[in-house]
Design a protein around this motif. Structure first.
Motif, PDB file in Angstrom:
ATOM      1  N   GLU A 187       0.910  -1.121   0.062  1.00 45.74           N
ATOM      2  CA  GLU A 187      -0.102  -0.090  -0.009  1.00 45.74           C
ATOM      3  C   GLU A 187       0.920   1.374   0.105  1.00 45.74           C
ATOM      4  O   GLU A 187       2.030   1.439   0.617  1.00 45.74           O
TER       5      GLU A 187
ATOM      6  N   THR B 189       0.244   4.843   1.351  1.00 41.26           N
ATOM      7  CA  THR B 189      -0.875   5.385   2.107  1.00 41.26           C
ATOM      8  C   THR B 189      -0.937   7.059   1.701  1.00 41.26           C
ATOM      9  O   THR B 189      -0.316   7.231   1.031  1.00 41.26           O
TER      10      THR B 189
ATOM     11  N   ALA C 153       0.281  11.055  -3.267  1.00 40.93           N
ATOM     12  CA  ALA C 153      -0.468   9.924  -2.943  1.00 40.93           C
ATOM     13  C   ALA C 153      -1.903  10.279  -2.511  1.00 40.93           C
ATOM     14  O   ALA C 153      -2.896   9.746  -2.581  1.00 40.93           O
TER      15      ALA C 153
ATOM     16  N   LEU D  21      -4.531   9.695  -4.904  1.00 39.29           N
ATOM     17  CA  LEU D  21      -4.786   8.429  -5.463  1.00 39.29           C
ATOM     18  C   LEU D  21      -6.276   7.821  -4.587  1.00 39.29           C
ATOM     19  O   LEU D  21      -6.322   8.366  -3.474  1.00 39.29           O
TER      20      LEU D  21
ATOM     21  N   THR E 114      -8.334   4.752  -3.172  1.00 42.70           N
ATOM     22  CA  THR E 114      -8.315   3.728  -2.364  1.00 42.70           C
ATOM     23  C   THR E 114      -7.788   2.409  -3.485  1.00 42.70           C
ATOM     24  O   THR E 114      -6.799   2.102  -2.996  1.00 42.70           O
TER      25      THR E 114
ATOM     26  N   ARG F 142      -4.241   2.701  -4.424  1.00 41.01           N
ATOM     27  CA  ARG F 142      -3.217   2.789  -3.616  1.00 41.01           C
ATOM     28  C   ARG F 142      -2.496   1.475  -3.021  1.00 41.01           C
ATOM     29  O   ARG F 142      -1.809   1.472  -2.522  1.00 41.01           O
TER      30      ARG F 142
END
Lengths: 278, 765, 159
Positions: free
Chosen positions: B463, B465, B580, B583, B585, B588
């Motif tokens: 991932e 975050t 990030a 992005l 979910t 990610r």
């Protein structure tokens, strides 16, 4: 829940023992608490001697050294009197348990546990140690070999405790040797051990010798015939081999998970060869 | 903590070490919980028998006892087992070893639990026991599992290559010997334990010291009849595993307890004695070998019969023996082999996985045989090994073509060049009074991965975050071997990010993805391969988004730098935190499943193995032990030790040395001290004062060096090295003792008693 | 009974059964789970604590015996947020694998260095011989203790 007493002087001790006659007495806990965990000892109450000042320390008293029963193995190891006068005991203490065990366990505990594998016992036998026992009714002294009655058995009376050990300084001895065979180099229960205290003349003749073995019988074993055979003899391989035969006759080992009786008997004799100079 | 991205091939400090050294890392055993209940098991205490009655009335009436459960209270199949479902959660009719559980107690505190367990009256009608390999081979022996078609043979199998055993007749010399090895215990310091609770939604959560959380979920589901998605297993760092936590220990019992605890946490923590009595073990074995060679030392034929005592339940016994058989010929070219194996049920503790999975046993045999053969032919023990060492293009003794990195030759060469080997005569001559010295070799190997028939796969999840940090979701437990460290290092190197930007989630069936067990020297290889590809996807995704934000129309014009993406041509940058945040979910997360390659054309042998045979990839090692024995006592001391290991490329020298030194420490324990003694099905050495593992005073400094290679299929060229080094010490030390002039010892451990007898017997063949 | 003692530099008083084991008091009553239990019988050293600066086994000590003592657990080895050379050296030298022996090992080593600030490798091995480790083979632990000893000798600030 059980009561746990921590007496600070003898008066408190006797009072606790009077209150709880069935209480079990311990100092370091390295034997008793393990036995309680295993369920082999049941204690309705406990009396811990670790804070009893009268049982602590090492004193020089004329020709004797007094070792307080509740003195830890580590305290004995770092004590200059012990280092100077009792190198045999020092060698044995260095093999006992592990550093934390030596910081907790005491010489009195090692004696009262009376295990044939007790690491301090063979040295104390050859040093002709005496134990000091005390109860509210008085004191008595007993040779260690008379105090220990069998595996796990002593002549400690109800209401009595071990307060100290007396050892005559081995002033004439010029060879002090202890060796223990365990299953590893630390945290090892003794498979066989030998303590030897000798006086050897400059010419190499054994003037006197005292020997004792651990873990080869119900208590510490001695071999007077081997001592007699070596006394007055030169320290040669042949003489030691000859004496080793007497040793193997004198010991009475058993088989257990750690080693066979035959191995213990063999090595009890072989360890004499370690006394060969060079 | 390093401030630059980790580099492959350089020491990378374990990110788990600071919390462990500070005492703040929470192992499974460090979880308690409010209003905790304690659960414990009453065990059979007799090795074989039929349960007549379990009377728990007195225990149930003890104040503080919440519940007492017996076999009839288990929903579902009440059977667990990785390959064969033959092991009850709570025995319902029959007990097959002394550690079999017959009742489960939940109590308010430990003292009440202890008293309640003692109050349970268990009436078992004893059956005759099967305690030895010979007992189990006897056709008249009582059968442990009446419905098992093989009788007391869990598995009987044969591997054959070339002309098989017939080729022994073509040999100039054949040596024949029998070897015996004892049960070994894992003796991890954190004994089997866990804590479980039923949540308000009915799901069972288990925090457990386990090597296989995903398989645990399946075991619990099957045994207790719970839906898979009704079970969550969390695997914190383990206080040691070594194979002994690869399989159900407390899991099903805890889940069952949680079903009767009304939402309270339930804790089960086996004490040391219980761990010795009831935990999994390494198989005791007996190994009969006939090894034949030509006069020049060229190995020609091997015939062996191996017998593994697998204890009361199947567990991984058949697979352990299969791997032993696959390695029975050593890392050598032997054109003709016949390897027969019997994996036998007995009423002894259950044997299963332990580091060196079946291979440690045969390593003692084949490496002793190599020295015996060398002595017979008056050849140098190193030269006979070099002459026969496997190379790429050879077939191993199971008939498998070696196609990838095969570095045993390089390991042997490194020993040959080492001063410890070259100057051995001087060292031996310097023995003191009553001492004898000897030098011994062992060439060993160990397969990696599960083998054919059981897909060795891992699913990496990565991932970024919303704040631009990275999270690696590990699906494979870390029992101390350091795979978690490797994952952070790999992710850091692959993403060019500093260690401090990468967080690691330990296995949790709700959060991480199924990635197999921490076993088979596979964790870094399999999960690492998946993780690299997940990182590559992540990198493309980040650069792709950066291309949009920086208006750069070719990804290759962008660089992923620590904490940012840079367009070198213009010097423009965008921080990952900013990127990030844009992005969604799903964007990610990157998920990648890797599947280990297998032998493409397995030889037509070993048909009895349903899974786990054969293997494609192996790591190799050559060990040199310098040993001193005492003529008066038989005490044996390892004075110096050299291990050369080929495990592909070494990603992290420090953790690799850890694995080699640790494996050798366990191997030296196996060689000299460790012997789980069982009498009539009862473990005699059931504490750490009787079962002897090495202390700091029992081991030498160990020289661990690597013959680096590059495994084409490995993550950054690595292969697993968690196990291979454990195989060397026993044969190397046994060979050293023979070199010291002792009669050869065929039964381990090499105790002072055995060594003294063999020193007195003197040299022989 | 009420047991009063100093724990990691703080004075505390606890109402507990006097015959409970010290290790259980630390872990269950005080939440100091850095003190591990590996055997309960004095054979592994995982439960090592410092009692008045001396390494002892909390599985073989009863709650009553804590009374009046200065107890240091792994959580208290580094006081006031500082660091201690031993855990630092353990991390740096790769002396930690599964880590379950590590707290006891570090406390055993701390007691050793109190008594012998410049031990040889053999003395280090002897000093930690009551702390079993199943993962490392001890060598990197010996390396770490040796380095921590040097660091303490050179008086490196515990920064």
């Amino acid at each position: 829940m059980r009561k746990v007493f921590l007496p600070r002087d003898m008066a408190e001790l006797w009072s606790a023992m009077a209150d709880e006659p069935a209480a079990r007495v311990y100092a370091g806990g390295t034997d008793l608490l393990v036995a309680m965990r295993a369920g082999t000892v049941v204690a309705p109450a406990l009396i811990c001697l670790e804070r009893l000042a009268e049982l602590q320390g090492v004193r020089e008293e004329g020709e004797e050294i007094w070792l307080g029963a509740a003195t830890t193995h580590a305290a004995l190891l770092s004590n200059p009197l012990v280092g100077r006068h009792l190198p045999l005991l020092v060698q044995a203490l260095r093999t006992l348990g592990s550093p934390p065990i030596r910081n907790m366990g005491t010489i009195g505990g090692n004696i009262c546990t009376a295990s044939p594998a007790g690491d301090t016992l063979p040295p104390l036998y050859v040093l002709a140690a005496e134990v000091e026992l005390q109860s509210p009714g008085g004191r008595r002294r007993l040779p260690l070999r008379d105090f220990i009655a069998g595996p796990g058995q002593t002549r400690l009376e109800t209401g009595e405790i071990l307060t100290g050990v007396r050892v005559r300084k081995p002033v004439d001895a010029n060879c002090h040797r202890f060796e223990k065979i365990g299953q590893r180099q630390a945290l090892a229960c003794c498979i066989v051990s030998m303590a030897a205290l000798l006086t050897v003349t400059p010419a190499g003749v054994v003037a006197s010798i005292r020997l004792a073995w651990g873990s080869v019988g119900p208590t510490v074993m001695e071999a007077p015939a081997a001592e007699a055979a070596l006394t007055g003899s030169f320290m040669t391989r042949e003489n030691l081999h000859r004496a080793a035969v007497f040793v193997r006759q004198a010991v009475a080992p058993i088989d257990d998970i750690r080693a066979s009786a035959a191995y213990r008997r063999e090595v009890a004799g072989n360890l004499l060869l370690r006394l060969l100079p060079g | 903590m390093t401030t630059r991205p980790p580099k492959i091939g350089r020491d990378f400090l374990r990110p788990d070490a600071p919390a462990k050294a500070a005492g703040v890392e929470k192992y499974a055993v460090d979880h308690y919980g409010e209003n905790l209940l304690w659960a414990g098991v009453r065990r059979a205490g007799v090795p074989h028998g039929l349960i007549r009655r379990v009377d728990a009335a007195a225990a149930r009436s003890l104040p503080g006892v919440r519940a007492v459960l017996t076999g009839g209270d288990v929903p579902g199949t009440n059977r667990q087992g990785i390959v064969h479902k033959d092991q009850p959660v709570l025995c319902d009719a029959k007990v097959r070893y002394a550690g079999d559980p017959v009742a489960l107690v939940l109590a308010a505190d430990r003292e009440t639990l202890r008293r309640a367990l003692a109050l349970i009256e268990v009436d078992i009608a004893p059956l005759p026991g099967v305690f030895t390999i010979d007992d189990a081979l006897n056709h008249d022996a009582p059968r442990l599992h009446e419905d098992h078609p093989g009788g007391n043979a869990l598995l009987q199998a044969t591997i054959e290559a070339g002309d098989g055993a017939k080729a022994l007749a073509e040999c100039d010399v054949v040596v024949t010997e029998t070897f015996t090895v004892p049960i070994q215990a894992h003796a991890f310091l954190e004994t089997e334990n866990g804590i479980a609770r039923r949540e308000e939604d009915g799901r069972i959560v288990i925090i457990v010291s386990t090597q296989a959380p995903f398989r645990d979920r399946w075991e619990v589901s099957h045994a207790l009849g719970l839906p898979m998605d009704g079970i969550r297993v969390i695997a914190p760092y383990l206080g040691g595993g070594f194979g002994g936590k690869d399989g159900a220990t407390v899991q099903c019992l805890l889940a069952l307890a949680a079903m009767h605890a009304d939402g309270r946490w339930v804790k089960m923590w086996w004490d040391r004695e219980e761990s010795f009595q009831a935990g999994y073990k390494r198989h005791a074995a007996r190994l009969h070998y006939h090894l034949g060679a030509k006069a020049d030392g060229t190995l020609h034929a091997l015939h062996c019969r191996v017998y593994y005592d697998t204890g009361a339940y199947a567990h991984l016994g058949g697979e352990v023996m299969a791997l032993g058989m696959e390695h029975a010929g050593g890392p050598y070219r032997i054109p003709h082999t016949r390897i027969e194996g019997w994996c036998l049920y007995t009423n002894n503790p259950v044997a299963g996985a332990m580091r060196g999975f079946g291979v440690m046993q045969v390593s003692f045999a084949f490496e002793s045989m190599m020295d015996i053969l060398a002595a017979r032919l008056r050849l140098d023990p190193l030269e006979i090994r070099r002459k026969n060492a496997l190379r790429v293009g050879d077939r191993n003794s199971a008939g498998v073509l070696m196609t990838s990195s095969t570095g045993i030759g390089a390991c042997l060469d490194a020993i040959a060049d080492h001063p410890l080997w070259k100057d051995r005569a001087v060292w031996k001559a310097a023995a003191g009074p009553n001492k004898r010295r000897g030098v011994g070799l062992a060439a060993v190997f160990n397969a990696m991965g599960y083998g054919r028939g059981l897909p060795d796969t891992a699913v990496a999840k990565l991932e970024i975050t919303p704040t631009g940090r990275f999270v690696v979701y590990s699906g494979v437990a870390d029992m101390g071997q350091g795979n978690a460290t490797a994952f952070v290092q790999i992710a850091g190197a692959a993403l060019n990010q500093e260690e401090g930007m990468i967080d690691l989630v330990q296995p949790d069936t709700d959060r991480t993805l199924p990635s197999g067990s921490a076993a088979a020297s596979r964790t870094t290889y399999t999960y690492g391969n998946a993780l690299i590809r997940a990182c590559q996807d992540m990198r493309r995704r980040i650069l792709g988004r950066a291309s949009m934000l920086l208006l750069v129309d070719r990804l290759e014009d962008l660089g992923l730098l620590p904490g940012r993406v840079r367009h070198p041509a213009t010097g423009r940058e965008i921080p990952l935190a900013m990127l990030a945040a844009t992005l969604t979910t799903p964007e990610r997360f990157c998920v990648y499943q890797y599947l280990m390659p297998v032998v493409p054309d397995p030889p037509a042998t070993g048909k009895a193995f349903k899974i786990g045979f054969p293997h494609l990839l192996f790591s190799y090692g050559c060990h040199l032990a310098l040993v001193e024995a005492d003529e008066l006592t038989g005490e044996t001391t390892v004075r110096d030790y050299l291990a050369v290991t080929e495990a592909g490329r070494i990603l992290n020298p420090q953790t690799s040395v850890q694995q080699v030194q640790g494996a050798i420490a366990q191997g030296i324990g196996y060689a000299l001290h460790e012997d789980l003694q069982v009498e009539g099905g009862i473990v005699q050495t059931d504490d750490l004062g009787k079962y002897i593992i090495p202390t700091a005073l029992d081991l030498p400094d160990i020289r661990a060096v690597f013959a680096q290679a590059y495994e084409e299929t490995g993550p950054f060229g690595m292969k697993g090295l968690g196990e291979v080094a454990s195989n060397g010490p026993l044969p190397a030390i046994a060979n050293a003792l023979a070199d010291a002039g002792a009669a050869r010892i065929f039964r381990s451990p090499l105790t002072p008693e055995r060594v003294l007898a063999s020193l007195q017997q003197g040299p022989g063949m | 009974m009420t047991v009063q003692f100093n724990l990691n530099g703080r004075r505390i008083a606890l109402d507990v059964d006097p015959d409970r084991r010290a290790v259980d008091i630390l872990r269950e009553e005080l939440g100091l789970t850095g003190t591990k239990e590996g055997c309960g019988a004095g054979e592994c050293g995982a439960c090592t604590i410092l009692v008045d600066g001396v390494n002892r086994l909390s599985c073989l000590m009863l709650a009553a015996q804590l009374s009046g003592r200065e107890i240091t657990t792994i959580e208290g080895l580094s006081r006031e947020g500082g660091t201690h050379p031993l855990p630092e050296a353990f991390v740096k030298h790769g002396a930690v694998q599964c880590g379950f022996c590590t707290p006891g090992m570090i406390l055993g080593a701390a007691a050793l260095l109190q008594e012998n600030p410049a031990p040889t490798r053999d003395e280090i091995r002897r000093g930690i011989s009551g702390n079993l480790c199943r993962c490392t083979g001890y060598q990197k632990i010996v390396d770490a203790v040796a380095e921590a000893a040097r660091a303490i000798q050179e008086g490196e600030p515990s920064s």
